[in-house]
Design an enzyme around this catalytic site. Structure first.
Site, short mmCIF file in Angstrom:
data_model
loop_
_atom_site.label_atom_id
_atom_site.label_comp_id
_atom_site.label_asym_id
_atom_site.label_seq_id
_atom_site.Cartn_x
_atom_site.Cartn_y
_atom_site.Cartn_z
N HIS A 96 15.53 11.39 -28.00
CA HIS A 96 14.78 11.65 -26.75
C HIS A 96 14.93 13.15 -26.54
CE1 HIS A 96 13.80 10.34 -22.34
NE2 HIS A 96 13.76 11.67 -22.38
N HIS A 98 15.74 16.73 -25.71
CA HIS A 98 16.69 17.25 -24.71
C HIS A 98 17.04 18.67 -25.10
CE1 HIS A 98 18.87 15.22 -27.97
NE2 HIS A 98 19.81 16.14 -27.81
P1 AMP Z 1 21.93 16.15 -30.16
O1 AMP Z 1 23.01 16.03 -31.19
O2 AMP Z 1 21.28 17.50 -30.10
O3 AMP Z 1 20.92 15.03 -30.28
O4 AMP Z 1 22.64 16.02 -28.75
C1 AMP Z 1 23.02 14.81 -28.20
C2 AMP Z 1 24.09 15.12 -27.21
O5 AMP Z 1 24.23 14.01 -26.35
C3 AMP Z 1 25.47 15.38 -27.83
O6 AMP Z 1 25.89 16.70 -27.48
C4 AMP Z 1 26.36 14.32 -27.21
O7 AMP Z 1 27.64 14.78 -26.90
C5 AMP Z 1 25.58 13.94 -25.97
N1 AMP Z 1 25.78 12.60 -25.46
C6 AMP Z 1 25.75 11.43 -26.15
N2 AMP Z 1 25.95 10.39 -25.34
C7 AMP Z 1 26.11 10.90 -24.09
C8 AMP Z 1 26.35 10.33 -22.80
N3 AMP Z 1 26.46 9.00 -22.63
N4 AMP Z 1 26.48 11.15 -21.75
C9 AMP Z 1 26.38 12.50 -21.90
N5 AMP Z 1 26.13 13.09 -23.09
C10 AMP Z 1 26.01 12.31 -24.16
#
Ligand code: AMP
Length: 112
Positions: A96, A98
Protein backbone atom coordinates in the site's frame (compact mmCIF):
# COMPACT_ATOMS: atom_id res chain seq x y z
CA UNK A 1 -9.74 -6.40 3.38
CA UNK A 2 -6.26 -7.97 3.38
CA UNK A 3 -4.09 -4.87 3.31
CA UNK A 4 -2.29 -4.06 6.59
CA UNK A 5 -2.32 -0.31 6.04
CA UNK A 6 -6.00 -0.32 4.97
CA UNK A 7 -6.71 -2.06 8.29
CA UNK A 8 -4.68 0.53 10.19
CA UNK A 9 -6.51 3.37 8.42
CA UNK A 10 -9.84 1.72 9.27
CA UNK A 11 -8.81 1.43 12.94
CA UNK A 12 -8.95 -2.38 12.85
CA UNK A 13 -5.26 -2.55 13.81
CA UNK A 14 -3.94 -0.01 16.34
CA UNK A 15 -1.40 2.62 15.34
CA UNK A 16 0.25 5.68 16.84
CA UNK A 17 -1.55 8.26 14.72
CA UNK A 18 0.15 11.61 14.20
CA UNK A 19 -2.06 13.12 11.47
CA UNK A 20 -5.30 12.51 9.62
CA UNK A 21 -7.34 14.37 7.03
CA UNK A 22 -9.93 13.39 4.45
CA UNK A 23 -7.37 11.72 2.17
CA UNK A 24 -4.30 11.02 4.29
CA UNK A 25 -3.39 9.06 7.43
CA UNK A 26 0.01 9.20 9.16
CA UNK A 27 1.37 7.11 12.01
CA UNK A 28 4.65 6.18 13.66
CA UNK A 29 6.66 3.36 12.10
CA UNK A 30 6.76 0.37 14.43
CA UNK A 31 10.53 -0.01 13.80
CA UNK A 32 11.79 3.58 13.74
CA UNK A 33 15.03 4.21 11.85
CA UNK A 34 15.43 7.82 13.01
CA UNK A 35 14.22 9.87 16.00
CA UNK A 36 11.21 10.80 13.87
CA UNK A 37 9.95 8.04 11.56
CA UNK A 38 6.39 8.56 10.37
CA UNK A 39 4.59 6.66 7.60
CA UNK A 40 2.40 8.95 5.50
CA UNK A 41 -0.24 6.96 3.66
CA UNK A 42 -3.11 7.85 1.33
CA UNK A 43 -6.43 6.44 2.45
CA UNK A 44 -7.09 5.31 -1.11
CA UNK A 45 -5.41 1.97 -1.66
CA UNK A 46 -2.72 2.13 -4.33
CA UNK A 47 -0.16 -0.66 -4.38
CA UNK A 48 2.95 1.47 -4.88
CA UNK A 49 4.43 4.51 -6.62
CA UNK A 50 4.30 2.40 -9.77
CA UNK A 51 0.47 2.49 -9.62
CA UNK A 52 0.22 6.30 -9.80
CA UNK A 53 -1.58 7.52 -12.94
CA UNK A 54 -3.02 10.86 -14.13
CA UNK A 55 -6.42 9.61 -12.90
CA UNK A 56 -5.32 8.92 -9.30
CA UNK A 57 -2.37 11.28 -8.81
CA UNK A 58 -4.48 13.48 -6.50
CA UNK A 59 -3.92 10.72 -3.97
CA UNK A 60 -0.17 11.30 -4.12
CA UNK A 61 -0.43 15.08 -4.12
CA UNK A 62 -2.63 14.96 -0.98
CA UNK A 63 0.23 13.15 0.74
CA UNK A 64 2.69 15.84 -0.31
CA UNK A 65 0.35 18.57 0.91
CA UNK A 66 0.21 16.85 4.31
CA UNK A 67 3.95 16.24 4.67
CA UNK A 68 5.02 19.85 5.52
CA UNK A 69 2.28 20.06 8.13
CA UNK A 70 3.38 16.79 9.73
CA UNK A 71 7.05 17.79 9.59
CA UNK A 72 6.24 21.08 11.31
CA UNK A 73 4.19 19.35 14.00
CA UNK A 74 7.09 16.92 14.56
CA UNK A 75 9.52 19.84 14.99
CA UNK A 76 11.63 19.03 11.92
CA UNK A 77 12.90 22.58 11.49
CA UNK A 78 16.23 21.57 9.98
CA UNK A 79 14.98 19.32 7.18
CA UNK A 80 13.97 15.73 6.68
CA UNK A 81 13.89 12.90 4.15
CA UNK A 82 10.95 11.36 2.28
CA UNK A 83 11.35 7.83 0.93
CA UNK A 84 8.97 5.52 -0.87
CA UNK A 85 10.16 1.98 -1.52
CA UNK A 86 8.69 0.43 -4.66
CA UNK A 87 8.57 -3.22 -5.62
CA UNK A 88 11.01 -6.00 -4.96
CA UNK A 89 14.23 -4.16 -5.83
CA UNK A 90 13.04 -1.20 -3.75
CA UNK A 91 12.49 -3.57 -0.79
CA UNK A 92 8.81 -2.59 -0.43
CA UNK A 93 7.33 -4.82 2.28
CA UNK A 94 3.77 -3.43 2.54
CA UNK A 95 1.87 -3.25 -0.74
CA UNK A 96 0.00 0.00 0.00
CA UNK A 97 1.85 3.10 -1.15
CA UNK A 98 3.45 4.91 1.78
CA UNK A 99 6.04 7.58 2.32
CA UNK A 100 8.61 7.34 5.09
CA UNK A 101 9.16 10.73 6.74
CA UNK A 102 12.52 10.56 8.51
CA UNK A 103 14.25 13.20 10.57
CA UNK A 104 15.32 14.46 13.94
CA UNK A 105 19.04 13.98 13.25
CA UNK A 106 21.51 14.40 10.38
CA UNK A 107 20.73 11.47 8.07
CA UNK A 108 23.35 9.49 6.12
CA UNK A 109 24.19 10.89 2.69
CA UNK A 110 23.91 7.46 1.08
CA UNK A 111 20.47 6.34 -0.08
CA UNK A 112 21.30 3.06 -1.67
P1 AMP B 1 8.43 -0.65 3.39
O1 AMP B 1 9.48 -1.66 3.76
O2 AMP B 1 8.96 0.55 2.68
O3 AMP B 1 7.27 -1.29 2.67
O4 AMP B 1 7.90 -0.05 4.76
C1 AMP B 1 6.97 -0.70 5.56
C2 AMP B 1 7.14 -0.13 6.93
O5 AMP B 1 5.99 -0.45 7.68
C3 AMP B 1 8.35 -0.68 7.70
O6 AMP B 1 9.22 0.40 8.02
C4 AMP B 1 7.73 -1.31 8.94
O7 AMP B 1 8.50 -1.11 10.10
C5 AMP B 1 6.39 -0.61 9.02
N1 AMP B 1 5.32 -1.33 9.67
C6 AMP B 1 4.93 -2.62 9.46
N2 AMP B 1 3.89 -2.94 10.23
C7 AMP B 1 3.59 -1.82 10.94
C8 AMP B 1 2.60 -1.51 11.93
N3 AMP B 1 1.68 -2.41 12.32
N4 AMP B 1 2.60 -0.27 12.46
C9 AMP B 1 3.52 0.65 12.09
N5 AMP B 1 4.46 0.41 11.15
C10 AMP B 1 4.51 -0.80 10.60
Amino acid sequence: MECLFCKIIAGEIPSAKVYEDEKVYAFRDIHPQAPVHVLVVPKQHLASADAVTPENSGTASAVFEAIPRIAKAEGLKNGYRIITNCGEDGCQSVQHIHFHLLGGRKLPESMG
